[in-house]
Design a protein around this motif. Structure first.
Motif, short mmCIF file in Angstrom:
data_model
loop_
_atom_site.label_atom_id
_atom_site.label_comp_id
_atom_site.label_asym_id
_atom_site.label_seq_id
_atom_site.Cartn_x
_atom_site.Cartn_y
_atom_site.Cartn_z
N SER A 1 -11.20 7.11 0.45
CA SER A 1 -10.65 6.43 -0.73
C SER A 1 -9.17 6.12 -0.56
O SER A 1 -8.49 6.67 0.30
CB SER A 1 -10.84 7.32 -1.97
OG SER A 1 -10.03 8.47 -1.85
N LEU A 2 -8.73 5.21 -1.40
CA LEU A 2 -7.30 4.92 -1.52
C LEU A 2 -6.96 4.80 -3.00
O LEU A 2 -7.62 4.05 -3.72
CB LEU A 2 -6.95 3.61 -0.82
CG LEU A 2 -5.52 3.09 -1.12
CD1 LEU A 2 -4.47 3.95 -0.43
CD2 LEU A 2 -5.35 1.64 -0.68
N ARG B 1 -3.51 3.84 -5.02
CA ARG B 1 -2.09 3.48 -4.89
C ARG B 1 -1.54 3.22 -6.29
O ARG B 1 -2.09 2.40 -7.03
CB ARG B 1 -1.93 2.26 -4.00
CG ARG B 1 -0.47 1.86 -3.82
CD ARG B 1 -0.29 0.86 -2.68
NE ARG B 1 -0.53 1.49 -1.39
CZ ARG B 1 -1.00 0.84 -0.34
NH1 ARG B 1 -1.30 -0.43 -0.40
NH2 ARG B 1 -1.19 1.48 0.81
N GLU C 1 5.17 0.86 -8.01
CA GLU C 1 6.42 1.17 -8.71
C GLU C 1 6.37 0.74 -10.18
O GLU C 1 6.95 1.38 -11.04
CB GLU C 1 7.60 0.45 -8.04
CG GLU C 1 7.97 0.97 -6.67
CD GLU C 1 7.19 0.34 -5.54
OE1 GLU C 1 6.11 -0.25 -5.81
OE2 GLU C 1 7.61 0.43 -4.38
N PRO D 1 -9.42 11.16 1.62
CA PRO D 1 -8.82 10.41 0.51
C PRO D 1 -7.31 10.20 0.70
O PRO D 1 -6.58 11.15 0.94
CB PRO D 1 -9.07 11.34 -0.67
CG PRO D 1 -9.05 12.72 -0.09
CD PRO D 1 -9.34 12.62 1.39
N VAL D 2 -6.86 8.98 0.55
CA VAL D 2 -5.42 8.70 0.62
C VAL D 2 -4.90 8.50 -0.80
O VAL D 2 -5.45 7.69 -1.56
CB VAL D 2 -5.13 7.43 1.46
CG1 VAL D 2 -3.64 7.09 1.41
CG2 VAL D 2 -5.59 7.63 2.89
N ASN D 3 -3.85 9.23 -1.13
CA ASN D 3 -3.25 9.13 -2.46
C ASN D 3 -1.80 8.71 -2.30
O ASN D 3 -1.00 9.46 -1.76
CB ASN D 3 -3.33 10.50 -3.16
CG ASN D 3 -4.74 11.05 -3.15
OD1 ASN D 3 -5.69 10.33 -3.42
ND2 ASN D 3 -4.90 12.32 -2.81
N ASP D 4 -1.49 7.53 -2.77
CA ASP D 4 -0.18 6.93 -2.50
C ASP D 4 0.51 6.65 -3.84
O ASP D 4 0.17 5.70 -4.54
CB ASP D 4 -0.43 5.63 -1.72
CG ASP D 4 0.85 4.93 -1.32
OD1 ASP D 4 1.92 5.30 -1.83
OD2 ASP D 4 0.77 3.98 -0.51
N VAL D 5 1.45 7.53 -4.18
CA VAL D 5 2.10 7.44 -5.49
C VAL D 5 3.54 6.98 -5.30
O VAL D 5 4.31 7.63 -4.60
CB VAL D 5 2.07 8.81 -6.22
CG1 VAL D 5 2.74 8.72 -7.58
CG2 VAL D 5 0.62 9.28 -6.38
N ARG D 6 3.89 5.86 -5.92
CA ARG D 6 5.20 5.25 -5.66
C ARG D 6 6.08 5.19 -6.90
O ARG D 6 6.99 4.37 -6.98
CB ARG D 6 5.01 3.84 -5.11
CG ARG D 6 4.18 3.84 -3.84
CD ARG D 6 3.95 2.46 -3.31
NE ARG D 6 3.22 2.55 -2.04
CZ ARG D 6 3.18 1.58 -1.16
NH1 ARG D 6 3.81 0.46 -1.37
NH2 ARG D 6 2.48 1.73 -0.04
N THR D 7 5.76 5.99 -7.87
CA THR D 7 6.64 6.07 -9.03
C THR D 7 6.54 7.46 -9.64
O THR D 7 5.59 8.18 -9.37
CB THR D 7 6.30 4.99 -10.08
OG1 THR D 7 7.28 5.02 -11.11
CG2 THR D 7 4.92 5.21 -10.68
N PHE E 1 -1.10 12.31 -11.80
CA PHE E 1 -2.06 12.09 -10.73
C PHE E 1 -2.68 13.42 -10.30
O PHE E 1 -1.97 14.40 -10.06
CB PHE E 1 -1.36 11.46 -9.52
CG PHE E 1 -2.24 11.38 -8.32
CD1 PHE E 1 -3.08 10.30 -8.15
CD2 PHE E 1 -2.28 12.41 -7.39
CE1 PHE E 1 -3.94 10.26 -7.06
CE2 PHE E 1 -3.12 12.38 -6.32
CZ PHE E 1 -3.96 11.29 -6.14
#
Lengths: 466, 357
Positions: free
Chosen positions: A359-360, A362, A365, A391-397, A402
């Motif tokens: 999974s991804l 994202r 911002e 699973p990839v969890n990409d949090v940018r803010t 999450f």
């Protein structure tokens, strides 16, 4: 000590083969000439022919994935990309050729149409052979037809949306799809129209050494609502078949779409499907997915939450048995404030099967105050199977809630013991636990599909605890 | 070097997810290392510079990648061997202090814990000034039967340093190897950690706290392969990111065939203290054995408004309140460290980080 045996899916109905009888079958392989010939056969308008040829160029430039299941057995020179069945698309089952009608009868499609569906599309090999929609929906402006008809009758809408949600260059099999797509469904639900009962498209691939590349394009306009069901199956052959469909969903502001899928392809099928939804302000898409068939499956439905307060839920189950490698999962991009996603995935591996959850998530911002919750559980039913979670969890803010959790394990001995202490046999206890494991998914399915899923996970238990 | 691609995960995922490996741009990879002399070791006998030879070099199973591994092998300027043959009541402490004369370090530390021993090894990496120091180290631990090894690593290098560390552990029956990594220093800090848990009932554990500020980049790639029956792996990673700092956490627990009744857990939590901070996590579970229990959880988010409000109502300013919450989050890992001097060092670094902001 004997092992508990969980029987694999009974595929009797799905494995019924018809004679490979067709109106036209294109030569095997993938060349410019073949794509042009296919375009001629389908009487494409020029703009669509250009898309096909451009896509073929991109296909030839792109590499196979360097991750996931090994696809080296796929040889496009051995695949016929277009098989036109006998007969034309009709709106009465009586006009469908007998052997094809019998197949759909056995799959229960006409019966389901009578009892619980607002419209049905049935594709056999590369073309839709049956399409119908209830009169009152037509009066409300709902369009439900095959993609070929949509290309000819609604070219402006199709041009605006076709391969725009899923760009041709997304990956190699999207490019392949765009080059040789055929069949599939087009749905337009006008503003404010809410469908109470679902539409369903069923895709059946009968021809050996062939591919199915149906395109599904659904536009749910502002304030509208739809439940769309997709079913797929094929009989088993000794050589590889390929499914590289593409689903593009546009869920406009304040609208709702539930997209349910039961995939039960045969175990010689490479299922390399792509599904993506663009979700507007206050809109919601819910995916419900059951993946049982295929030799190899790579399927990661994607929600792009572009509108403020947009929501998505993914509820999915995979069941991999002997010789199956099901690499499934989900992708979501939070691209606006206050968006939310909930992912609930389950998998069962048995008899040497391999399940991978990939999974991804994202959170961009601009997606302030978004929420995301992911849960995946894997059940191992023996020690020769494999279950992976990637699973990839990409949090940018920062303003985001999450959470992600995953579990892998076997059936708990304690749970079996407890149920047995309440008078259940060990077999019944295990059956109950596995059904309970799958319940959060089956309860999201329409009732007839939930029954089908329970039949698919047909438990036959013998012996003592493994 | 224009671009350095390192720290690949053990099983690839889609390229456009951007996490299979990390690409570091415009990085200065030094050619000349010289002898690194500014080391303080509290037990003189463990220094053993003679035994290290390129010919005996064993290739790392994973490591940070070919470029950095070759550099460590060929340019190693500090080979150390720690041979533990009894239960040690005293910590072994090795301090590396970077300065103008000791700018680049490529140490190769081999720790051999012989049967039925207990040991704690503390490694500190510090610099007093803001120079672009460079560290590319390799640590190997062999934990023989019934041993207990604790390794504590403190990275307090300056904010212009590059910190690369590869760790490889082999665990035999009934052994336990615990790492505590306090990762605060450097502008880039990349760690590859691999535990090969071969022994029955052996346990690998790694507890990490990281604290990022400015444009700091963390890339943490932790891998535990469980082969022994009833073996276990525990990964606990707690961090906080300020400013435009970025963290990649890639944790893999691989239940290999035969590891019946094994247990694995990874828990990663990231506090985002700035809207520009980025947290990417990839907690992988691979499973080829039935009778195991594996789970992972990750979470990211900002500091709770209610908690901040409560602390500020008690007279603390905003930054102080944030620091208290971060400190509380780190507490469970810091409390595992028994040495009060080390705890104070960590406390000071946290204070320093928040004071600058």
């Amino acid at each position: 000590m004997k092992k508990t045996n969980v029987e694999e899916i009974n595929r009797n109905i799905y494995d019924i083969k018809n004679i490979d009888d067709y109106d036209y079958k294109i030569q095997k392989g993938l060349t410019k000439e073949i794509v042009e010939e296919m375009s001629n056969q389908k009487k494409d308008p020029d703009w669509m022919r250009e898309i096909r040829l451009k896509a073929l160029e991109i296909y030839n430039q792109l590499e196979l994935p360097t991750w996931g299941p090994n696809l080296s057995e796929l040889n496009m020179n051995e695949i016929a990309t277009y098989v036109r069945p006998k007969g034309k698309m009709v709106s009465s089952w009586d006009d469908v050729p007998e052997d094809i009608k019998n197949t759909f009868d056995k799959l229960g499609i006409p019966e389901a149409e009578k009892t619980s569906l607002a419209g049905v599309g049935a594709q056999y090999d590369s073309e839709v052979v049956y399409h119908s929609i209830k009169e009152d929906l037509i009066k409300q402006g709902v369009i439900y037809t095959d993609m070929e008809t949509a290309v000819k009758e609604y070219p402006e809408i199709v041009k605006e949306h076709f391969m725009k949600c899923v760009p041709i260059s997304d990956h190699k099999f999207v490019a392949l799809h765009a080059a040789v797509w055929s069949g599939g469904s087009f749905v337009y639900v006008p503003k404010g129209v809410k469908l109470d009962i679902p539409l369903q498209s069923y895709f059946r691939l009968n021809s050996p050494e062939s591919g199915q590349f149906e395109h599904t394009l659904i536009i749910v306009d502002e304030g509208a609502s739809l439940h769309f069901i997709e079913g797929c199956s094929a009989p088993k052959y000794n050589k590889v078949n390929l499914h590289a469909g593409c689903v593009e969903l546009y869920v406009k502001d304040n609208s709702y779409l539930r997209y349910s899928t039961i995939e039960n392809w045969s175990k010689n099928m490479l299922n390399l499907n792509t599904k993506k939804a663009i979700v507007g302000k206050n809109a919601e898409i819910d995916w419900v997915s059951g993946s049982f068939g295929s030799k190899i499956s790579m399927l990661y439905p994607m929600s792009i939450l572009n509108g403020e307060n947009a929501k998505t839920e993914f509820t999915g189950i995979s069941f991999a048995g002997n010789g199956q490698n099901l690499d499934n999962g989900f992708k979501v991009i939070h691209n606006a404030p206050n968006t939310s996603s909930v992912v609930n995935s389950k998998s069962i591996s048995k008899n040497g099967g391999k399940c991978t959850f990939r999974s991804l998530v994202r959170v961009n911002e601009n997606a302030k105050k978004s929420k995301c919750s992911i849960s995946c559980e894997s059940l191992m039913l023996d020690d020769i199977s494999v279950s992976d979670t990637i699973p990839v969890n990409d949090v940018r803010t920062d303003e985001v809630e999450f959470s992600h959790e995953a579990k892998i394990g076997k059936i708990s001995d304690k749970a079996i013991f407890y149920l047995m202490s309440r008078g259940l046999s060990e077999e019944d206890a295990k059956a109950m636990i596995v059904r309970g494991f799958a319940y959060p998914i089956s309860k999201e399915l329409p009732v007839e599909y939930a029954v089908e899923m329970n039949n698919l996970i047909n438990l036959e238990l013998e012996g003592a605890i493994g | 070097m224009d671009k350095l691609s390192i720290n690949e995960i053990p099983i690839r995922t889609a390229n456009n997810f951007g996490i299979n490996s990390i690409e570091i741009e415009n990085i200065n990879i030094p050619e000349n290392f010289g002898y690194f002399s500014n080391i303080d070791i509290n037990i003189e006998s463990i220094k053993d510079k003679v035994n290290f030879s390129n010919q005996n070099y064993r290739k790392l199973t994973y490591g940070l990648g070919e470029v950095l591994e070759t550099q460590n092998k060929e340019k190693c300027n500090c080979p150390l061997k720690v041979d533990v043959s009894s239960i040690l009541n005293k910590e072994i402490k090795i301090d590396f202090l970077f300065n103008q004369s000791n700018r680049n370090l490529a140490e190769n530390i081999e720790i051999i814990a012989n049967e039925k021993t207990k040991s704690t090894i503390v490694l500190t990496y510090q610099s007093d000034d803001e120079i672009n120091y460079y560290h590319n180290g390799v640590i190997r631990v062999l934990a023989k039967e019934k041993t207990e090894v604790n390794v504590i690593i403190l990275n307090f290098m300056g904010s212009r340093a590059n910190n690369f560390l590869s760790i490889e552990n082999e665990l035999q029956d009934n052994s336990k190897v615990t790492y505590t990594i306090i990762d605060f220093g450097g502008k880039v800090s990349c760690t590859n950690f691999f535990s090969n848990v071969l022994g029955e009932e052996s346990i690998t554990e790694i507890n990490t706290i990281y604290l990022g500020k400015d444009k700091k980049l963390f890339d943490l790639n932790y891998i535990a392969e469980l082969s022994g029956k009833k073996s276990a792996s525990k990964m606990e990673v707690q961090g906080a990111l300020m400013d435009s700092s970025v963290k990649h956490f890639k944790g893999t627990i691989n239940f290999k065939k035969g590891c019946k009744k094994a247990f694995g857990t990874e828990n990663e939590s990231c506090m985002l203290l700035s809207e520009k901070a980025k947290s990417i996590s990839l907690p992988i579970l691979l499973c080829s054995e039935e009778e195991v229990e594996g789970n992972h959880s990750t979470s990211s988010g900002k500091v709770g408004d209610k908690e901040l409000f409560y602390i500020r109502s008690r007279g603390f300013d905003l930054m102080e309140a944030k620091k208290l919450l971060v400190r509380a989050k780190f507490n469970s890992i810091i409390e595992n460290i028994k040495n009060d001097v080390l705890k104070e060092m960590i406390e000071n670094e946290i204070n320093k980080t928040f004071a600058i902001n």
